[in-house]
Design an enzyme around this catalytic site. Structure first.
Site, PDB file in Angstrom:
ATOM      1  N   LEU A  37       0.849  -1.025   4.706  1.00 20.97           N
ATOM      2  CA  LEU A  37      -0.271  -0.914   5.242  1.00 20.97           C
ATOM      3  C   LEU A  37      -0.226  -1.372   6.958  1.00 20.97           C
ATOM      4  CD1 LEU A  37      -2.791  -1.462   2.408  1.00 20.97           C
ATOM      5  CD2 LEU A  37      -2.178   0.854   3.094  1.00 20.97           C
ATOM      6  N   HIS A  70      -0.526  -8.326  -7.744  1.00 26.48           N
ATOM      7  CA  HIS A  70       0.992  -8.251  -7.452  1.00 26.48           C
ATOM      8  C   HIS A  70       1.585  -9.137  -8.617  1.00 26.48           C
ATOM      9  CE1 HIS A  70       4.707  -8.534  -5.201  1.00 26.48           C
ATOM     10  NE2 HIS A  70       4.879  -9.492  -5.907  1.00 26.48           N
ATOM     11  N   ARG A 117       3.394   5.855  10.333  1.00 24.41           N
ATOM     12  CA  ARG A 117       2.317   5.272   9.744  1.00 24.41           C
ATOM     13  C   ARG A 117       0.669   5.049  10.207  1.00 24.41           C
ATOM     14  NH1 ARG A 117       4.716   2.247   5.591  1.00 24.41           N
ATOM     15  NH2 ARG A 117       6.672   1.717   6.046  1.00 24.41           N
ATOM     16  N   ARG A 153       2.652   1.745  -0.621  1.00 26.48           N
ATOM     17  CA  ARG A 153       2.764   1.728   0.973  1.00 26.48           C
ATOM     18  C   ARG A 153       2.597   0.531   1.648  1.00 26.48           C
ATOM     19  NH1 ARG A 153       3.384   6.634   3.392  1.00 26.48           N
ATOM     20  NH2 ARG A 153       2.622   5.544   5.211  1.00 26.48           N
TER      21      ARG A 153
END
Ligand code: GRF
Length: 219
Positions: free
Chosen positions: A97, A113, A69, A95
Site C-alpha cells: 500500500l 502477518h 499504485r 498488495r
C-alpha cells in the site's frame, strides 16, 4: 440500550479464512464490531464467495484497471470509505500500500502477518522459519504503517515448530492461532482498549489479557 458496533471493512485477495473467523466471532451478540463490507483486488478471490454467502456487501477494485499504485490506492480508498469504516482489517490483502493510503487510515488499519514479527517480514514466512531452524513460530496482529510489516504490535500467538514440520503443516498450526487472535484484536480495538505509544501498543487495562490469551496454547 444498544451500543453501535464498530464498523470494519475487510480487505482480502485470497481464500478468506481469517474473514470467516472474524465473521464467526461477530455472530456473538456481545461482539463489539461488525463487518460493513469486504473489498478485494481480485474478482475471483474465494473469500468473496464466503462474504456473499454471509450476506455481506462486497466491492472489487481490480488492479489491472489502474496504471500505477497511486491511482489504484486512490480508487481503493474511495471503495473502502464508501463503507464508512472505523477500522480497516487487512486479511491476506496481497498488495503493497502507498504511504498516502496508509496515512489516511493511521491508527485505524490493522494487518495479520504469519510470523512473530519483527522476524520474517514479507512472503514465504513458514518455509523461512523452517530454514532458519527456529523452534518457535507464530503470527502477529499489528497496526499498519508505511514500512511493510513493521507497525506497532497488538497481539501475537506462538506455536512450537515440530521436527517433522513442512511449510504446510506449520502454516496450518499458525493459521489456527491467526483465527484466534485476529477476532480478539478487533474486539480490543472496538472496545477502545488499544493505545499506540510510539512503536508499542498498550492495552488500556494492562497487558494481562494479552498474555492470558496467548500463553496457554503454546505447544
Ligand atoms: C494469512 O496467512 C495471513 O497471515 C496473511 O495472509 C493469509 C490470509 O489467509 N496475511 P486467509 O485468506 O485469511 O485464509
Amino acid at each position: 440500550m444498544s451500543v453501535a458496533k464498530t464498523r470494519c471493512v475487510v480487505l482480502l485477495s485470497g481464500r478468506g479464512t481469517n474473514l470467516a473467523a472474524i465473521l464467526k466471532a461477530a455472530q456473538a451478540a456481545d461482539y463489539p464490531a461488525m463487518i460493513a463490507g469486504v473489498v478485494a483486488n481480485k474478482a475471483d478471490a474465494p473469500g468473496l464467495q464466503l462474504a456473499r454467502a454471509a450476506g455481506l456487501p462486497v466491492t472489487v477494485v481490480p488492479n489491472a484497471n489502474y496504471p500505477d499504485r497511486d491511482s489504484y490506492d486512490a480508487a481503493l480508498q474511495v471503495a473502502v470509505d464508501a463503507y464508512a469504516p472505523a477500522l480497516v482489517v487487512l486479511a491476506g490483502f496481497m498488495r503493497i500500500l502507498t504511504p498516502a493510503f496508509v496515512n489516511h487510515y493511521a491508527g485505524q488499519m490493522i494487518n495479520i502477518h504469519p510470523s512473530l514479527l519483527p522476524s520474517f517480514t514479507g512472503l514465504h514466512t513458514h518455509q523461512r522459519a523452517l530454514d532458519a531452524g527456529v523452534r518457535i513460530h507464530g503470527c502477529t496482529v499489528h497496526f499498519v504503517t508505511a514500512e511493510l510489516d513493521h507497525g506497532p504490535i497488538i497481539a501475537q500467538a506462538a506455536v512450537a515448530v515440530h521436527a517433522d514440520d513442512t511449510a504446510n503443516t506449520l502454516a496450518a498450526r499458525v493459521l489456527a492461532e491467526e483465527h484466534r487472535i485476529y477476532p480478539a484484536a478487533i474486539r480490543w480495538f472496538a472496545e477502545g482498549r488499544l493505545r499506540i505509544a510510539g512503536q508499542q501498543v498498550v492495552l488500556a487495562d494492562g497487558l494481562s489479557n494479552n498474555v492470558a490469551l496467548i500463553a496457554p496454547r503454546l505447544g
